[in-house]
Scaffold this motif. Structure first.
Motif, PDB file in Angstrom:
ATOM      1  N   PRO B  39       0.804  -1.225   0.000  1.00 12.62           N
ATOM      2  CA  PRO B  39       0.000   0.000   0.000  1.00 12.62           C
ATOM      3  C   PRO B  39       0.839   1.280   0.000  1.00 12.62           C
ATOM      4  O   PRO B  39       0.392   2.290  -0.506  1.00 12.62           O
ATOM      5  N   GLN B  40       2.040   1.208   0.567  1.00 12.86           N
ATOM      6  CA  GLN B  40       2.930   2.369   0.530  1.00 12.86           C
ATOM      7  C   GLN B  40       4.342   1.907   0.186  1.00 12.86           C
ATOM      8  O   GLN B  40       4.709   0.782   0.508  1.00 12.86           O
ATOM      9  N   ALA B  41       5.104   2.793  -0.438  1.00 13.74           N
ATOM     10  CA  ALA B  41       6.531   2.549  -0.635  1.00 13.74           C
ATOM     11  C   ALA B  41       7.197   3.896  -0.826  1.00 13.74           C
ATOM     12  O   ALA B  41       6.592   4.814  -1.381  1.00 13.74           O
ATOM     13  N   GLU B  42       8.416   4.003  -0.321  1.00 11.43           N
ATOM     14  CA  GLU B  42       9.197   5.201  -0.622  1.00 11.43           C
ATOM     15  C   GLU B  42      10.676   4.851  -0.625  1.00 11.43           C
ATOM     16  O   GLU B  42      11.175   4.240   0.318  1.00 11.43           O
ATOM     17  N   LEU B  43      11.346   5.210  -1.701  1.00 10.57           N
ATOM     18  CA  LEU B  43      12.765   4.915  -1.839  1.00 10.57           C
ATOM     19  C   LEU B  43      13.554   6.101  -1.290  1.00 10.57           C
ATOM     20  O   LEU B  43      13.968   6.991  -2.027  1.00 10.57           O
ATOM     21  N   THR B  44      13.753   6.072   0.027  1.00 10.92           N
ATOM     22  CA  THR B  44      14.355   7.247   0.670  1.00 10.92           C
ATOM     23  C   THR B  44      15.836   7.384   0.339  1.00 10.92           C
ATOM     24  O   THR B  44      16.406   8.457   0.494  1.00 10.92           O
ATOM     25  N   GLN B  45      16.467   6.273  -0.149  1.00 11.72           N
ATOM     26  CA  GLN B  45      17.903   6.329  -0.448  1.00 11.72           C
ATOM     27  C   GLN B  45      18.197   7.045  -1.763  1.00 11.72           C
ATOM     28  O   GLN B  45      19.354   7.355  -2.051  1.00 11.72           O
ATOM     29  N   VAL B  46      17.187   7.257  -2.578  1.00 13.32           N
ATOM     30  CA  VAL B  46      17.424   7.880  -3.888  1.00 13.32           C
ATOM     31  C   VAL B  46      17.930   9.305  -3.678  1.00 13.32           C
ATOM     32  O   VAL B  46      17.301  10.081  -2.963  1.00 13.32           O
ATOM     33  N   PRO B  47      19.080   9.633  -4.276  1.00 14.74           N
ATOM     34  CA  PRO B  47      19.655  10.957  -4.036  1.00 14.74           C
ATOM     35  C   PRO B  47      18.794  12.068  -4.641  1.00 14.74           C
ATOM     36  O   PRO B  47      17.899  11.810  -5.439  1.00 14.74           O
ATOM     37  N   PHE B  48      19.103  13.283  -4.238  1.00 16.87           N
ATOM     38  CA  PHE B  48      18.378  14.433  -4.760  1.00 16.87           C
ATOM     39  C   PHE B  48      19.360  15.452  -5.323  1.00 16.87           C
ATOM     40  O   PHE B  48      20.324  15.821  -4.652  1.00 16.87           O
ATOM     41  N   PHE B  49      19.126  15.855  -6.546  1.00 14.73           N
ATOM     42  CA  PHE B  49      19.936  16.899  -7.167  1.00 14.73           C
ATOM     43  C   PHE B  49      19.009  18.035  -7.569  1.00 14.73           C
ATOM     44  O   PHE B  49      18.282  17.913  -8.550  1.00 14.73           O
ATOM     45  N   PRO B  50      19.007  19.118  -6.798  1.00 12.56           N
ATOM     46  CA  PRO B  50      18.124  20.224  -7.186  1.00 12.56           C
ATOM     47  C   PRO B  50      18.518  20.757  -8.557  1.00 12.56           C
ATOM     48  O   PRO B  50      19.697  20.925  -8.836  1.00 12.56           O
ATOM     49  N   CYS B  56      16.202  20.352 -15.595  1.00 10.70           N
ATOM     50  CA  CYS B  56      15.616  19.218 -14.884  1.00 10.70           C
ATOM     51  C   CYS B  56      16.036  17.908 -15.529  1.00 10.70           C
ATOM     52  O   CYS B  56      16.082  16.879 -14.872  1.00 10.70           O
ATOM     53  N   GLY B  57      16.365  17.930 -16.837  1.00 15.48           N
ATOM     54  CA  GLY B  57      16.784  16.697 -17.517  1.00 15.48           C
ATOM     55  C   GLY B  57      18.047  16.125 -16.898  1.00 15.48           C
ATOM     56  O   GLY B  57      18.047  14.985 -16.419  1.00 15.48           O
ATOM     57  N   PRO B  58      19.151  16.885 -16.882  1.00 18.84           N
ATOM     58  CA  PRO B  58      20.366  16.384 -16.244  1.00 18.84           C
ATOM     59  C   PRO B  58      20.147  15.997 -14.778  1.00 18.84           C
ATOM     60  O   PRO B  58      20.681  14.983 -14.321  1.00 18.84           O
ATOM     61  N   SER B 158      11.627  16.533  -7.691  1.00 19.69           N
ATOM     62  CA  SER B 158      11.178  17.365  -8.810  1.00 19.69           C
ATOM     63  C   SER B 158      11.707  18.780  -8.672  1.00 19.69           C
ATOM     64  O   SER B 158      11.489  19.433  -7.648  1.00 19.69           O
ATOM     65  N   GLY B 159      12.399  19.228  -9.708  1.00 24.37           N
ATOM     66  CA  GLY B 159      12.880  20.604  -9.705  1.00 24.37           C
ATOM     67  C   GLY B 159      13.762  20.873  -8.502  1.00 24.37           C
ATOM     68  O   GLY B 159      14.761  20.189  -8.281  1.00 24.37           O
ATOM     69  N   THR B 160      13.380  21.856  -7.715  1.00 21.50           N
ATOM     70  CA  THR B 160      14.187  22.189  -6.549  1.00 21.50           C
ATOM     71  C   THR B 160      13.577  21.612  -5.272  1.00 21.50           C
ATOM     72  O   THR B 160      13.992  21.964  -4.173  1.00 21.50           O
ATOM     73  N   THR B 161      12.583  20.730  -5.432  1.00 24.20           N
ATOM     74  CA  THR B 161      11.918  20.146  -4.271  1.00 24.20           C
ATOM     75  C   THR B 161      12.335  18.689  -4.107  1.00 24.20           C
ATOM     76  O   THR B 161      12.142  17.879  -5.000  1.00 24.20           O
ATOM     77  N   GLU B 162      12.899  18.379  -2.952  1.00 18.91           N
ATOM     78  CA  GLU B 162      13.398  17.022  -2.742  1.00 18.91           C
ATOM     79  C   GLU B 162      12.267  16.015  -2.603  1.00 18.91           C
ATOM     80  O   GLU B 162      12.378  14.873  -3.054  1.00 18.91           O
ATOM     81  N   ARG B 163      11.175  16.445  -1.968  1.00 12.31           N
ATOM     82  CA  ARG B 163      10.118  15.483  -1.702  1.00 12.31           C
ATOM     83  C   ARG B 163       8.771  16.145  -2.011  1.00 12.31           C
ATOM     84  O   ARG B 163       8.098  16.633  -1.142  1.00 12.31           O
ATOM     85  N   ARG B 164       8.457  16.168  -3.315  1.00 11.29           N
ATOM     86  CA  ARG B 164       7.184  16.769  -3.691  1.00 11.29           C
ATOM     87  C   ARG B 164       6.084  15.707  -3.602  1.00 11.29           C
ATOM     88  O   ARG B 164       6.164  14.659  -4.231  1.00 11.29           O
TER      89      ARG B 164
END
Lengths: 127, 325
Positions: B39-50, B56-58, B158-164
């Motif tokens: 019912p839920q999943a979140e891959l918290t280990q996935v890095p974030f690049f603002p 946004c492509g790169p 997404s974009g400059t938001t780590e957890r939208r």
């Protein structure tokens, strides 16, 4: 001396002429898996892409769009033949993501109109 | 034909809030669509690049590459996928850049439950969205890293938001307008969730086509384990052997391909090529004839004809050579 050169020239031309008509010109090679898959999956009348032509076309367009010349070849190297041809055919016709600020401006106008006719209700906080 | 959308940009938070409020109305799935899905999943280990402006492509590509164990920072990737003249990146160039890092680029099925299955299986999904409308498109790339079926929400880098956090309905309208394009980037030994043979083998074959032979070989090996009855992974392995110069292994591989699919035109053609080179001329001719008959009217006709011509000019070897029956 001139006679010697002439003989040499004739010999070179003769060899060149011979090789034009010889079977050596036909480059037979194994067919890649992707070409087989694409041929099996798509319509039979689809011709195989001429990679040389598609590359030249895509290269010119990428440079026109500001890609550094040194990077163009590396970027094209990762594309399959059909991707390359799609790229070459569509780069300039693709919908332009262009100037985002202008786009947002248009959206803003649309929002204002929607607000005015009562479809949305987001500007009421402002006097 | 794949659409070439020069995606991206957008510090879109203002737009998103403006265009729809924040009421998450969970979509209803048919029970079979979400069967077996947590019912839920979140891959918290996935890095974030603002993302930086328009890029946004790169940023999105770096996110999925890193989580597949490949190298690549947004700054490096700008040189590979960003088009200054379009202020964005094309899907096909994102795919090519991942391929050149020896990654299998697998397009996910174009429905939300399939996308969620990838996330549940541990693969973040690079998606294209159109945040605008059909007439005024605002192309954007983001990465889906989580979901919650109960609240009907997705989590995106997404974009400059780590957890939208985005409602599924809202997401679907932006995803629909981008032809529901989604990509997972995999290490070659790894299969995507609910892997489809044709798409997986096509991704492996694209690696072969651009000369990433080790990665292609590993992907074919995995595919052969998964679909032992399909001729395509076997053909791919044979072609990789050939490109590496191991003609003996290639010959065996083409014969194994034909055992699985006697009408495989590529295997007949390539076998004819190998056999004629080592002097097994009569066998080569019979495979070339079979290939010519099968290729009639297809895109491969010219290539097969070239092989037939090559075989016709070959000379038979001494009797010492052992040829297949």
């Amino acid at each position: 001396m001139i006679g010697l050169l002439r003989t040499l020239l004739v010999q070179i031309l003769a060899v060149a002429l011979l090789s034009v008509g010889s079977p050596l010109v036909v480059q037979a090679e194994v067919i890649g898996t992707l070409a087989g898959l694409e041929s099996a999956q798509r319509n039979a009348d689809l011709a195989r892409v001429n990679r040389v032509l598609a590359t030249a076309d895509a290269r010119a367009q990428l440079q026109e769009l500001g890609v550094d010349q040194a990077q163009v070849e590396a970027r094209l190297a990762g594309l399959t033949d059909s991707e390359l041809s799609t790229l070459a055919d569509n780069l300039e016709h693709a919908p332009a993501g262009g100037d985002v600020l202008a786009v947002i401006g248009v959206v803003f106008v649309v929002l204002l109109i929607l607000e005015a006719v009562g479809v949305i209700d987001i500007f009421k906080k402002f006097p | 034909m794949r659409r070439l959308a020069p995606a991206c940009a957008v510090p879109a938070s203002i737009l998103l809030i403006a265009l729809g409020g924040c009421s998450f109305n969970p979509p209803r799935f048919a029970p079979e669509e979400t069967a077996g899905l947590p019912p839920q999943a979140e891959l918290t280990q996935v890095p974030f690049f603002p993302q930086k402006q328009y890029q946004c492509g790169p940023a999105a590509l770096a996110t999925v590459l890193r989580s597949s164990g490949a190298a690549g920072s947004p700054d490096e990737l700008v040189n590979e996928v960003y088009l200054p003249g379009r202020k964005g990146s094309l899907q096909v160039e994102l795919v090519a850049a991942a391929r050149m890092r020896d990654r299998v680029t697998y397009e996910v099925s174009r429905d939300l439950p399939s996308l969620l299955r990838q996330v549940a299986a541990g693969s973040p999904v690079l998606v294209m969205q159109n945040l605008g409308v059909q007439l005024i498109p605002i192309w954007h790339y983001a990465v889906v890293v989580g979901y919650d079926l109960d609240t009907g929400t997705l989590v995106l880098r997404s974009g400059t938001t780590e957890r939208r956090v985005m409602g599924m309905r809202r997401f679907m309208s932006t995803w629909n307008r981008a032809q529901r394009w989604g990509l997972v980037v995999l290490e070659p030994g790894q299969l995507p969730a609910s892997a489809q043979l044709d798409r997986y083998v096509a991704a492996a074959a694209a690696l072969e086509a651009v000369g990433r032979l080790d990665a292609a070989g590993r992907a074919y090996t995995r595919a052969h384990e998964q679909w032992p009855d399909s001729a395509w992974p076997q053909l791919g392995l044979a072609n990789v052997s050939y490109r590496r110069g191991d003609r003996q292994a290639a010959e065996g591989g083409y014969l194994a391909t034909l055992a699985l699919d006697p009408g495989n035109v590529v295997a007949h053609n390539n076998l004819a090529e190998i056999l004629s080179d080592r002097g097994c001329v009569s066998q080569a001719r019979s495979h070339a004839e079979r290939a010519a008959a099968l290729a009639k009217g297809t895109a491969l006709e010219a290539a097969v004809a070239a092989t037939a011509q090559h075989v016709a000019g070959a000379t038979a070897a001494d009797s010492g050579v052992s040829c297949p029956p």
